[in-house]
Design an enzyme around this catalytic site. Structure first.
Site, mmCIF file in Angstrom:
data_model
loop_
_atom_site.group_PDB
_atom_site.id
_atom_site.type_symbol
_atom_site.label_atom_id
_atom_site.label_comp_id
_atom_site.label_asym_id
_atom_site.label_seq_id
_atom_site.Cartn_x
_atom_site.Cartn_y
_atom_site.Cartn_z
ATOM 1 N N GLY A 1 6.454 16.559 11.117
ATOM 2 C CA GLY A 1 6.729 15.283 11.247
ATOM 3 C C GLY A 1 8.095 14.594 10.753
ATOM 4 O O GLY A 1 8.565 13.399 11.182
ATOM 5 N N GLY B 1 11.196 15.820 10.987
ATOM 6 C CA GLY B 1 12.516 15.840 11.161
ATOM 7 C C GLY B 1 13.200 14.707 12.081
ATOM 8 O O GLY B 1 12.424 13.834 12.739
ATOM 9 N N CYS C 1 12.309 14.621 15.562
ATOM 10 C CA CYS C 1 10.649 14.819 15.820
ATOM 11 C C CYS C 1 9.991 13.433 16.125
ATOM 12 O O CYS C 1 10.420 12.524 15.370
ATOM 13 C CB CYS C 1 10.356 15.537 14.455
ATOM 14 S SG CYS C 1 8.424 15.369 14.485
HETATM 15 P P1 5GP Z 1 15.914 17.861 10.766
HETATM 16 O O1 5GP Z 1 16.730 18.415 9.549
HETATM 17 O O2 5GP Z 1 16.814 17.590 11.868
HETATM 18 O O3 5GP Z 1 15.446 16.580 10.176
HETATM 19 O O4 5GP Z 1 14.757 18.674 10.940
HETATM 20 C C1 5GP Z 1 14.818 19.841 11.536
HETATM 21 C C2 5GP Z 1 13.496 20.260 11.768
HETATM 22 O O5 5GP Z 1 12.657 19.591 12.768
HETATM 23 C C3 5GP Z 1 13.277 21.706 12.435
HETATM 24 O O6 5GP Z 1 13.529 22.814 11.633
HETATM 25 C C4 5GP Z 1 11.752 21.772 13.086
HETATM 26 O O7 5GP Z 1 10.834 22.084 11.819
HETATM 27 C C5 5GP Z 1 11.744 20.442 13.466
HETATM 28 N N1 5GP Z 1 11.748 20.133 14.701
HETATM 29 C C6 5GP Z 1 12.682 20.372 15.622
HETATM 30 N N2 5GP Z 1 12.474 19.961 16.836
HETATM 31 C C7 5GP Z 1 11.175 19.527 16.815
HETATM 32 C C8 5GP Z 1 10.492 18.925 17.760
HETATM 33 O O8 5GP Z 1 10.660 18.733 19.106
HETATM 34 N N3 5GP Z 1 9.304 18.343 17.243
HETATM 35 C C9 5GP Z 1 8.916 18.303 16.249
HETATM 36 N N4 5GP Z 1 7.673 17.902 15.773
HETATM 37 N N5 5GP Z 1 9.798 18.821 15.239
HETATM 38 C C10 5GP Z 1 10.719 19.490 15.469
#
Ligand code: 5GP
Length: 348
Positions: A177, A179, A182
């Site tokens: 959660g 991300g 996300c």
């Molecule tokens: P960020 O660095 O952008 O905050 O987080 C990246 C991470 O978000 C990814 O490695 C993956 O675990 C998560 N993530 C990517 N796409 C999605 C999505 O569509 N839904 C959710 N729940 N998590 C995502």
């Protein structure tokens, strides 16, 4: 129903307290780490940062660029076999995780690539690492790939971290959660504050000689520094590495001084409607999208951003007197702050 009353923390809830030290300059610190992995006994040395296995950031070009910083990339799942064989057979293959989910098709594709090229790093990735079937997939992957360094996730609690390490994971990926694209917390109400998840899961993994990768929620270099302070062995970034030349995103141009200039790049979650349309023809009737689409500013080559991230981590290390990255958790004291104190855009 039960309520846990312990306070759980996110990156924004803490700062790292400076400590007296004899270090004078950022040049005196080393951001590389060497790990020996539990199940393979293999060693890896580098800057333990991983570009996320998302369409936009998990690209071959990103793996080549981050390889120059001794950092890693988890490739997205959608490259054809031939492209993967060529890549993993070459020198840059050592800097990339091959990503798979739990389907037979994923495992069959991996087998085809492995026939022709070595795959040393494997990322087994599902949104919900709590499904019993996932443990079976990790066990099978370990049996079939005894020499590979396996990273598996995602989970957010110590019990499941231990289960994954015992099932065969060398590195457990932590985060449900947090991300940037996300929407799981909004859509399902499920999640766990990321800093506490890292602290608790790192403790569980390290007790078994496993490692953890903090995945998601870092928005500035200081968050990467806090993740290492909390005990993360590796940190995975999506949003912070989006918007660069090495990404595979749609660029938006604007007219500036009579010329077309790139100003923004598309970035979307792998469970977003955009991703599901691209790969599955749409959002299935039984499920809801748990990701969204955004536009990130266009930021040119990733080299500059990597310089900022590594510079931030080095500077944190001089503030707390750590010459080696592995000393950082021992030398970290977090102080809790209000959201207002932790003004990342403020001065000082
Ligand atoms: P960020 O660095 O952008 O905050 O987080 C990246 C991470 O978000 C990814 O490695 C993956 O675990 C998560 N993530 C990517 N796409 C999605 C999505 O569509 N839904 C959710 N729940 N998590 C995502």
């Amino acid at each position: 129903m039960r309520i846990e009353n312990d306070v759980k923390l996110d990156f924004k809830d803490v700062l790292i307290r400076p400590k007296r030290s004899t270090l004078n300059s950022r040049n005196e610190v080393d951001v590389h780490r060497t790990f020996r992995f539990l199940h393979t006994g293999a060693e890896w040395t580098g800057f333990p940062l991983i570009s996320a296995n998302m369409d936009v950031t998990g690209t071959l070009a990103m793996a080549r660029a981050l390889g120059r910083f001794d950092a890693l990339t988890a490739l997205h799942k959608h490259y054809p076999v031939e492209a993967l064989v060529e890549f993993f057979a070459g020198p840059d293959g050592a800097h990339a995780f091959y990503s798979i989910g739990t389907t037979e098709a994923d495992l069959a594709k991996l087998a085809k690539v492995k026939q022709k090229a070595p795959v040393r790093l494997l990322c087994l990735d599902v949104a919900n690492g709590y499904a019993e079937k996932f443990l079976d997939t990790v066990k099978r992957a370990r049996d079939e790939n005894p020499q590979a360094i396996i990273m598996a996730g995602n989970v957010v609690t110590g019990d499941m971290t231990e289960a994954l390490v015992l099932a065969g994971a060398d590195i457990v990926k932590i985060g449900i959660g947090p991300g940037s694209v996300c929407t799981t917390r909004n859509v399902t109400g499920v999640g766990y504050p990321q800093l506490s998840a890292i602290i608790e899961c790192a403790d569980a993994a390290h007790g078994l000689k496993g490692q953890v990768c903090a995945d998601g929620g870092c928005t500035v270099p200081g968050d990467v520094a806090k993740a290492y302070g909390a005990g993360a062995d590796f940190v995975m970034l999506g949003g912070m590495l989006a918007g660069h030349d090495e990404c595979d995103g749609e660029i938006r141009y604007e007219e500036r001084d009579g010329k077309k200039a790139p100003v923004g790049m598309g970035f979307y979650g792998m469970s977003s409607e955009a991703a599901m349309k691209k790969y599955a023809g749409g959002v299935a009737a039984y499920r809801a999208a748990e990701g969204k689409s955004v536009e990130t500013p266009y930021r040119g080559p990733v080299e500059h951003t990597m310089g900022e991230i590594m510079g931030g981590v080095r500077s944190m290390m001089t503030y707390i007197g750590a010459t080696q990255l592995k000393e950082v958790p021992k030398r970290t004291t977090f102080v809790r702050v209000t959201a207002q104190t932790n003004n990342v855009f403020g001065g000082g």
